[in-house]
Design an enzyme around this catalytic site. Structure first.
Site, PDB file in Angstrom:
ATOM      1  N   ASP A  59       0.821  -1.219   0.000  1.00  0.00           N
ATOM      2  CA  ASP A  59       0.000   0.000   0.000  1.00  0.00           C
ATOM      3  C   ASP A  59       0.849   1.261   0.000  1.00  0.00           C
ATOM      4  O   ASP A  59       0.418   2.315   0.475  1.00  0.00           O
ATOM      5  CB  ASP A  59      -0.959   0.028   1.203  1.00  0.00           C
ATOM      6  CG  ASP A  59      -1.771  -1.241   1.331  1.00  0.00           C
ATOM      7  OD1 ASP A  59      -2.390  -1.631   0.332  1.00  0.00           O
ATOM      8  OD2 ASP A  59      -1.767  -1.855   2.418  1.00  0.00           O
ATOM      9  N   THR A 118      -6.692 -12.611   2.892  1.00  0.00           N
ATOM     10  CA  THR A 118      -7.887 -11.974   2.342  1.00  0.00           C
ATOM     11  C   THR A 118      -8.982 -12.989   2.017  1.00  0.00           C
ATOM     12  O   THR A 118     -10.077 -12.600   1.626  1.00  0.00           O
ATOM     13  CB  THR A 118      -7.533 -11.213   1.046  1.00  0.00           C
ATOM     14  OG1 THR A 118      -6.964 -12.131   0.105  1.00  0.00           O
ATOM     15  CG2 THR A 118      -6.553 -10.086   1.338  1.00  0.00           C
ATOM     16  N   ARG A 140       2.538 -29.282  -7.283  1.00  0.00           N
ATOM     17  CA  ARG A 140       2.394 -29.745  -8.672  1.00  0.00           C
ATOM     18  C   ARG A 140       1.026 -30.369  -8.944  1.00  0.00           C
ATOM     19  O   ARG A 140       0.885 -31.316  -9.704  1.00  0.00           O
ATOM     20  CB  ARG A 140       3.531 -30.723  -9.037  1.00  0.00           C
ATOM     21  CG  ARG A 140       4.882 -30.054  -9.088  1.00  0.00           C
ATOM     22  CD  ARG A 140       6.029 -31.016  -8.984  1.00  0.00           C
ATOM     23  NE  ARG A 140       6.068 -31.640  -7.660  1.00  0.00           N
ATOM     24  CZ  ARG A 140       6.945 -32.560  -7.299  1.00  0.00           C
ATOM     25  NH1 ARG A 140       7.850 -32.983  -8.163  1.00  0.00           N
ATOM     26  NH2 ARG A 140       6.924 -33.076  -6.091  1.00  0.00           N
ATOM     27  N   LYS A 160       2.505   2.295  -5.349  1.00  0.00           N
ATOM     28  CA  LYS A 160       3.401   1.945  -6.461  1.00  0.00           C
ATOM     29  C   LYS A 160       2.924   2.515  -7.796  1.00  0.00           C
ATOM     30  O   LYS A 160       3.720   2.749  -8.698  1.00  0.00           O
ATOM     31  CB  LYS A 160       3.544   0.421  -6.550  1.00  0.00           C
ATOM     32  CG  LYS A 160       4.306  -0.177  -5.376  1.00  0.00           C
ATOM     33  CD  LYS A 160       4.484  -1.666  -5.507  1.00  0.00           C
ATOM     34  CE  LYS A 160       3.268  -2.456  -5.114  1.00  0.00           C
ATOM     35  NZ  LYS A 160       2.948  -2.414  -3.678  1.00  0.00           N
ATOM     36  N   GLY A 217      -4.230  -4.370  -4.051  1.00  0.00           N
ATOM     37  CA  GLY A 217      -4.727  -3.479  -5.090  1.00  0.00           C
ATOM     38  C   GLY A 217      -3.919  -2.217  -5.225  1.00  0.00           C
ATOM     39  O   GLY A 217      -3.153  -1.839  -4.339  1.00  0.00           O
ATOM     40  N   HIS A 218      -4.068  -1.582  -6.372  1.00  0.00           N
ATOM     41  CA  HIS A 218      -3.513  -0.258  -6.624  1.00  0.00           C
ATOM     42  C   HIS A 218      -4.668   0.718  -6.805  1.00  0.00           C
ATOM     43  O   HIS A 218      -5.661   0.394  -7.454  1.00  0.00           O
ATOM     44  CB  HIS A 218      -2.691  -0.233  -7.926  1.00  0.00           C
ATOM     45  CG  HIS A 218      -1.501  -1.125  -7.911  1.00  0.00           C
ATOM     46  ND1 HIS A 218      -0.525  -1.048  -6.958  1.00  0.00           N
ATOM     47  CD2 HIS A 218      -1.122  -2.112  -8.759  1.00  0.00           C
ATOM     48  CE1 HIS A 218       0.407  -1.954  -7.219  1.00  0.00           C
ATOM     49  NE2 HIS A 218       0.062  -2.608  -8.287  1.00  0.00           N
ATOM     50  N   PRO A 273      -9.406  -1.114   7.642  1.00  0.00           N
ATOM     51  CA  PRO A 273      -8.538  -0.018   8.095  1.00  0.00           C
ATOM     52  C   PRO A 273      -7.116  -0.530   8.270  1.00  0.00           C
ATOM     53  O   PRO A 273      -6.898  -1.612   8.817  1.00  0.00           O
ATOM     54  CB  PRO A 273      -9.161   0.406   9.431  1.00  0.00           C
ATOM     55  CG  PRO A 273      -9.989  -0.751   9.870  1.00  0.00           C
ATOM     56  CD  PRO A 273     -10.447  -1.451   8.629  1.00  0.00           C
ATOM     57  N   GLN A 333       1.950  -6.635  -3.429  1.00  0.00           N
ATOM     58  CA  GLN A 333       2.360  -6.641  -2.027  1.00  0.00           C
ATOM     59  C   GLN A 333       3.701  -5.903  -1.860  1.00  0.00           C
ATOM     60  O   GLN A 333       3.894  -4.886  -2.505  1.00  0.00           O
ATOM     61  CB  GLN A 333       2.422  -8.065  -1.461  1.00  0.00           C
ATOM     62  CG  GLN A 333       1.064  -8.721  -1.319  1.00  0.00           C
ATOM     63  CD  GLN A 333       0.621  -9.400  -2.585  1.00  0.00           C
ATOM     64  OE1 GLN A 333       1.417  -9.965  -3.329  1.00  0.00           O
ATOM     65  NE2 GLN A 333      -0.655  -9.351  -2.864  1.00  0.00           N
TER      66      GLN A 333
END
Length: 428
Positions: A13, A128, A142, A16, A40-41, A303, A223
Site C-alpha cells: 500500500d 484476504t 504440482r 506503487k 490493489g492499486h 482499516p 504486495q
C-alpha cells in the site's frame, strides 16, 4: 532501453502506481509478476479514481501493453469483472496479455482459504480469503491448474478430480463443510475460457523480444518486501516473492536484463493483517495518519494499521532488492505535525539493533528507537520541485535518504498523477 523492477519497500500500500505514472509514456510494457487479487492499486487520473486488484496499472496508460505473467495466480471471475468495469468507463483493455503458464484460482481454494483462517482463530494469518495461498500451495505441490489447461478439457477434468479427491476429504472431515462437485468447478473455470483465450500467450517470449527491440519493460510487484514469503515477516506474509528477484522467476526475464530497481516507501508506515509492526501507533497520531492518508484497503476496505516511518525496514528493503532509486509517497500526509519521528533502530531487551533482527521473535519484541525531526505546517500539495518544499520537509526527505541507503528520486505530495516532485530521472 531498460527493464525496471518496481517494488514496495514496506508492507504494501505504498503507492506503487505513482512511480508507474512517473514513467508514463516511456513504458511499453507493465508486468504483474506475483500475487493475485489479494492486493490493489489505486490510481487517480484527474477527477477519476481507479481501483485495480488483479490488473497491472499500465492498463490505464494508452499505448502501454499490460501483462499478467506466469508468477500470478488468476481468479478468472475477478479478471473479467475488472475488465468489464474498465471498459464501461471507456478504458481500452484489448491489449492485455495473460501467461499460459499462470495458475488459476479454482473455487475450492477460495473455500479452503476462508475456512482455514476461521479454524486458526487467534493464530490466523490475516489472509484476504481469496484462495491465493492454497493456489500457490497447489503450484508447489504440482497439482495446480494453469491457464493453458482451460483449453484441454480432458486435462482440466483430470486435474480438478485429482485435487478434489484430497481437498474434499479436508473440507468434509476436518472442517465439516460440504464437498465440492467436480462439475461445479469445471463450469466455473470454463465459463470465461473463451473470453480470455485471445489474451493468452507465451508472455516470457513476448517480454524478452520487447527488450531485444529496445523497448522499456516495467515489472510491478504486488504486495511488498516485508510480505515476501522468503524475506518478509514470516509467517505473516503473502504466498509469493514480492521482492525484485521474484520479477525474474515470475516473468521469465533473466536478472541480467534488469537495469534498475525502484523502491516505493511511504513517508510513514502502514500494515494490513496480522504480524509484528514495531512503529505501530495506537493513539491519536495513528488515527491522524489513518484519516489524513485515507488508509483503508483498496481490495478489502479494512482499516490499515499505521505508524511512523521505519528506516531500518527501508534499509533492509534496499539491500534485499538492490534498490537503486526510492520514491517517497504521501509526504503531504505529514503536514501539520509539530514533530515527525523516524525509527532509526530497535531496542530488543536492552540490545541495540541498527539492522533487521535475524530472529522473528526479536523483531516481534523490537522497541523502536526514534530520532525526531521538526515538522511543517505549509501546504505542499502544489510543490513540483524539491526546492519548493518547506525547509523541514526537505530535511525529512534528506535524512530518510541518508538512512535508507539509496537516492530519493521522486516524492509524492498528493494523490493525483501530477502531484509529484521528480528529483532524478527514473529512466536513463
Amino acid at each position: 532501453m531498460p527493464a525496471i523492477v518496481l517494488v514496495g519497500a514496506q508492507w504494501g500500500d505504498e503507492g506503487k502506481g505513482k512511480a508507474t505514472d512517473l514513467l508514463g509514456s516511456s513504458v511499453d510494457y507493465v508486468v504483474k509478476f506475483n500475487g493475485g487479487n489479494n492486493a490493489g492499486h489505486t490510481v487517480v487520473i484527474g477527477e477519476e479514481k481507479y481501483a485495480l486488484h488483479l490488473l497491472p496499472s499500465g492498463i490505464l496508460t494508452p499505448g502501454c501493453t499490460p501483462v499478467i505473467a506466469n508468477g500470478v495466480v488468476v481468479d478468472l471471475g475477478v479478471l473479467i469483472e475488472e475488465l468489464d468495469g474498465l471498459e464501461a468507463r471507456g478504458v481500452d483493455t484489448s491489449s492485455l496479455l495473460v501467461s499460459a503458464n499462470a495458475h488459476v484460482i479454482p473455487p475450492y481454494n477460495r473455500v479452503l482459504d476462508k475456512v482455514t483462517e476461521r479454524f486458526l482463530g487467534k493464530r490466523r494469518l490475516g489472509t484476504t480469503g481469496r484462495g491465493i495461498g492454497p493456489t500457490y500451495a497447489d503450484k508447489m505441490s504440482r497439482v495446480g491448474v494453469r491457464v493453458q489447461d482451460l483449453y484441454d478439457e480432458s486435462i482440466l477434468r483430470q486435474k480438478v478430480t485429482a485435487a478434489l479427491d484430497f481437498k474434499n476429504q479436508v473440507l468434509a472431515k476436518i472442517y465439516n463443510r460440504r464437498a465440492v462437485e467436480v462439475e461445479e468447478v469445471m463450469a466455473e473455470l470454463l465459463r470465461h475460457a473463451e473470453r480470455v483465450r485471445p489474451m493468452v500467450t507465451d508472455t516470457a517470449l513476448v517480454l524478452n523480444q520487447a527488450l531485444d527491440r529496445g523497448e522499456t519493460v516495467l515489472f510491478e510487484a504486488g504486495q511488498a518486501t516485508l510480505l515476501d514469503v522468503d524475506h518478509g515477516t514470516y509467517p505473516f506474509v503473502t504466498s509469493s516473492n514480492a521482492t525484485s528477484g521474484g520479477a525474474c522467476t515470475g516473468s521469465g526475464v533473466p536478472p541480467t536484463r534488469v537495469d534498475r530497481v525502484v523502491g516505493i516507501l511511504k513517508a510513514y508506515s502502514t500494515r494490513v493483517g496480522e504480524g509484528p509492526f514495531p512503529t505501530e501507533l495506537d493513539d491519536e497520531h495513528g488515527e491522524f495518519l489513518r484519516n489524513q492518508g485515507a488508509e483503508f484497503g483498496t481490495t478489502t476496505g479494512r482499516p490499515r494499521r499505521c505508524g511512523w516511518v521505519d528506516a531500518v525496514v527501508g534499509r533492509y528493503a534496499q539491500r534485499v532488492n538492490g534498490i537503486t532509486d526510492f520514491v517517497i509517497t504521501k509526504l503531504d500526509v505529514l503536514t501539520g505535525l509539530e514533530r515527525v519521528p523516524v525509527c532509526v533502530g530497535y531496542d530488543v531487551q536492552g540490545t541495540r539493533h541498527d539492522e533487521m533482527p535475524v530472529n522473528q521473535s526479536d523483531f516481534h519484541h523490537a522497541v523502536p528507537v526514534y530520532e525526531e525531526l521538526p515538522g511543517w505546517a505549509e501546504d505542499i500539495s502544489g510543490c513540483r520541485t524539491f526546492e519548493e518544499l518547506p525547509d523541514n520537509a526537505q530535511r525529512y526527505v534528506l535524512r530518510l535518504e541518508e538512512l535508507i541507503g539509496a537516492r530519493v528520486s521522486a516524492i509524492g505530495v498528493g494523490p493525483g498523477r501530477d502531484a509529484t516532485i521528480q528529483r532524478y530521472p527514473l529512466l536513463g
